[in-house]
Motif scaffolding. Structure first.
Motif, mmCIF file in Angstrom:
data_model
loop_
_atom_site.group_PDB
_atom_site.id
_atom_site.type_symbol
_atom_site.label_atom_id
_atom_site.label_comp_id
_atom_site.label_asym_id
_atom_site.label_seq_id
_atom_site.Cartn_x
_atom_site.Cartn_y
_atom_site.Cartn_z
ATOM 1 N N UNK A 133 0.873 -1.063 0.022
ATOM 2 C CA UNK A 133 -0.077 0.047 0.010
ATOM 3 C C UNK A 133 0.998 1.268 0.193
ATOM 4 N N UNK A 134 2.051 1.181 0.669
ATOM 5 C CA UNK A 134 3.034 2.261 0.622
ATOM 6 C C UNK A 134 3.308 2.631 -0.845
ATOM 7 N N UNK A 135 3.765 1.676 -1.584
ATOM 8 C CA UNK A 135 4.192 1.643 -3.014
ATOM 9 C C UNK A 135 3.039 2.541 -3.801
ATOM 10 N N UNK A 158 -1.415 4.422 -14.784
ATOM 11 C CA UNK A 158 -0.855 4.349 -12.986
ATOM 12 C C UNK A 158 -1.094 2.955 -12.729
ATOM 13 N N UNK A 159 -0.415 2.028 -12.267
ATOM 14 C CA UNK A 159 -0.661 0.827 -12.062
ATOM 15 C C UNK A 159 -0.389 0.546 -10.416
ATOM 16 N N UNK A 160 -1.601 0.346 -9.824
ATOM 17 C CA UNK A 160 -1.580 0.101 -8.379
ATOM 18 C C UNK A 160 -1.555 -1.254 -7.976
ATOM 19 N N UNK A 161 -0.475 -1.991 -7.272
ATOM 20 C CA UNK A 161 -0.268 -3.356 -7.131
ATOM 21 C C UNK A 161 -0.758 -4.019 -5.823
ATOM 22 N N UNK A 162 -1.308 -2.904 -4.861
ATOM 23 C CA UNK A 162 -1.505 -3.837 -3.453
ATOM 24 C C UNK A 162 -2.711 -4.764 -3.313
ATOM 25 N N UNK A 163 -3.924 -4.356 -4.269
ATOM 26 C CA UNK A 163 -4.755 -5.320 -4.200
ATOM 27 C C UNK A 163 -4.599 -6.555 -4.931
ATOM 28 N N UNK A 176 -8.388 -8.074 5.068
ATOM 29 C CA UNK A 176 -7.327 -7.356 4.680
ATOM 30 C C UNK A 176 -7.444 -6.887 3.063
ATOM 31 N N UNK A 177 -8.091 -7.729 2.221
ATOM 32 C CA UNK A 177 -8.483 -7.353 0.808
ATOM 33 C C UNK A 177 -9.347 -6.409 0.710
ATOM 34 N N UNK A 178 -10.272 -6.508 1.711
ATOM 35 C CA UNK A 178 -11.559 -5.316 1.691
ATOM 36 C C UNK A 178 -10.846 -3.813 2.228
ATOM 37 N N UNK A 179 -10.091 -3.909 3.066
ATOM 38 C CA UNK A 179 -9.383 -2.816 3.283
ATOM 39 C C UNK A 179 -8.382 -2.322 2.017
ATOM 40 N N UNK A 182 -10.560 -0.265 -0.153
ATOM 41 C CA UNK A 182 -10.583 1.151 0.433
ATOM 42 C C UNK A 182 -9.580 2.196 0.080
ATOM 43 N N UNK A 183 -8.297 1.487 0.229
ATOM 44 C CA UNK A 183 -7.260 2.072 0.167
ATOM 45 C C UNK A 183 -6.952 2.693 -1.467
ATOM 46 N N UNK A 184 -7.506 1.698 -2.499
ATOM 47 C CA UNK A 184 -7.452 1.819 -3.776
ATOM 48 C C UNK A 184 -8.320 3.128 -4.213
ATOM 49 N N UNK A 185 -9.606 3.174 -3.547
ATOM 50 C CA UNK A 185 -10.513 4.163 -3.505
ATOM 51 C C UNK A 185 -9.920 5.482 -3.140
ATOM 52 N N UNK A 186 -9.349 5.438 -2.080
ATOM 53 C CA UNK A 186 -8.409 6.662 -1.468
ATOM 54 C C UNK A 186 -7.461 7.121 -2.688
ATOM 55 N N UNK A 187 -6.568 6.247 -3.133
ATOM 56 C CA UNK A 187 -5.636 6.528 -4.145
ATOM 57 C C UNK A 187 -6.159 7.232 -5.230
#
Length: 445
Positions: A133-135, A158-163, A176-179, A182-187
């Motif tokens: 998530x930090x990346x 823009x490629x986000x990898x945490x999910x 943890x995946x649901x969280x 939410x993190x992706x939505x915030x980004x």
């Protein structure tokens, strides 16, 4: 909101990254899996396309992808492309494979190096606990603080990898995946806020998609046993067949082994759809009875293996009541011909996009490159196999929308004990037919 969006098959990351970049299927762009076999480079091992160094080894001997990319087309038009990635270095490169013009911003490398000092000003690349998530946050910072002001990109990936990484490790529906959702939505919110602060939001279309769907894994079939009777050591000391990611390359000159290997796979529990070279060019049947054609999934390329198989799948639900299981190892993943892996997300918003519209016409990751070039008024390369998603554009909703038909084709083994049925949707638009592979299921008796 697109309700029938598709990943390109095989439903793995780097195949779809190459299709994002080229608007073409593997039969045209030549990137056939997450792991790929180039015997001139290494006759005994597959190369991992997550690693840009492995991709560089390929590019040193032949074209990495065998179709023009969106980066190439933008550069020819005097425009720039930007790739900002929190995922693997390979995925970043495959979204901009020539590295010609524009930039790639990644926590582990920067192209061009003239941007390295500005990337350094963001602080060290995230490591350790919470790294994924930090990346993602680091990538959004890189886009807003370095890419946007310095590159002035016409198109940004823009490629986000945490999910992806979290769902692989913890499973579909895990807290943890649901969280991370939410993190992706915030980004995405941070991107919108940053664009607004720069006075750019009103002129930017944002497309949110994924490279594949996801399924719960239940354990892999024993493919080694199916291949064992056909394994031999060649004079140079290498062994074959060689297999990875569902692709099986037989020994050179040993194509006679293909039907026997296919029969063994058909008898192996956990093996799903099997694909071979077409019996008739463009036809749905493979050359071996009870297999589907490479042409059905657009996978026939000079680099193709003789056999490609999918793990089997079911509609069963996991402990979190999320449906879709696949016979593969690990907690959860993708790559199969299951509709749960094939179907994925596509949502779009912006000044060129119709508001409040739900689109039930099939679409795919291969359609994004031609759609973006169409929005920019640029000509499509002749290699593009996707279509422009006109039905999503503001003011372009026509009285005669694309027509859709769905069909099935079944192939049966000669003994009738194994059969495979493919489902395909065809969209007729602007006088052309565009075929989308929906899924393939097997039955045994």
């Amino acid at each position: 909101v697109f309700t029938r969006h598709h990943a390109v098959y095989p439903t793995v990351t780097r195949v779809n990254a190459a299709s994002f970049a080229t608007g073409a299927y593997p039969e045209t762009h030549g990137l056939l899996g997450n792991s790929v076999y180039f015997p001139k480079i290494d006759a005994q091992r597959f190369l991992d396309t997550a690693d840009r160094e492995a991709l560089a080894r390929i590019a040193a001997s032949e074209p990495l992808v065998t179709a023009p990319t969106i980066g190439d087309r933008l550069r020819a038009a005097g425009r720039q492309m930007l790739v900002v990635s929190a995922g693997s270095s390979g995925s970043a490169v495959l979204n901009h494979p020539t590295m010609a013009g524009g930039a790639i911003l990644h926590p582990d490398f920067v192209v061009p190096e003239t941007l390295a000092s500005e990337m350094s000003a963001l602080g060290p690349a995230p490591r350790g606990e919470g790294r994924a998530t930090a990346r993602d946050r680091y990538a959004v910072d890189a886009f807003l603080k370095v890419g946007l002001p310095r590159i002035d990109p016409a198109v940004t990936v823009l490629w986000l990898g945490a999910l992806d990484s979290t769902t692989h490790a913890r499973g579909l529906g895990d807290p943890a995946a649901v969280a991370v959702l939410r993190h992706i939505d915030e980004q995405i919110g941070r991107v919108e806020d940053g664009l607004a602060a720069a006075g750019e939001l009103g002129g930017v279309d944002i497309w949110v998609t994924s490279d594949h769907g996801f399924s719960t894994h239940t354990g892999a079939p024993d493919v080694t046993a199916a291949l064992a009777p056909h394994r031999r050591t060649k004079a140079d000391g290498t062994t074959c067949p060689i297999a990875s990611g569902g692709a099986i390359y037989v020994c050179e000159g040993d194509d006679a082994a293909v039907p026997a290997i296919v029969r063994a796979l058909q008898q192996t529990p956990g093996i799903g759809a099997i694909f071979t070279r077409p019996a008739t060019a463009g036809g749905p049947d493979g050359v071996v009875a009870g297999t589907l054609s490479f042409d059905l999934i657009r996978w026939r390329h000079a680099r193709s293996a003789q056999i490609l198989y999918s793990p089997d799948w079911t509609d069963a639900a996991n402990a979190q009541a999320i449906r879709g299981t696949v016979s593969s190892n690990g907690v959860a993943g993708h790559g199969s011909a299951s509709p749960w892996d094939v179907h994925n997300t596509l949502i779009a918003a912006g000044p060129d996009i119709a508001r409040g519209v739900t689109i039930d016409v099939p679409s795919a990751n291969v359609d994004l490159m031609p759609t973006f070039l169409g929005l920019l008024g640029l000509e499509l390369p002749s290699t593009v196999q996707g279509r422009v998603l006109d039905e999503a554009r503001a003011g372009r909703m026509t009285a005669q929308p694309p027509t859709v038909r769905t069909s099935e084709h079944t192939a049966k083994a000669t003994d009738g004990r194994y059969s495979v049925t493919a489902s395909v949707s065809t969209v007729s638009s602007h006088g052309r037919d565009y075929r989308y592979f929906d899924s393939a299921r097997v039955s045994r008796r």
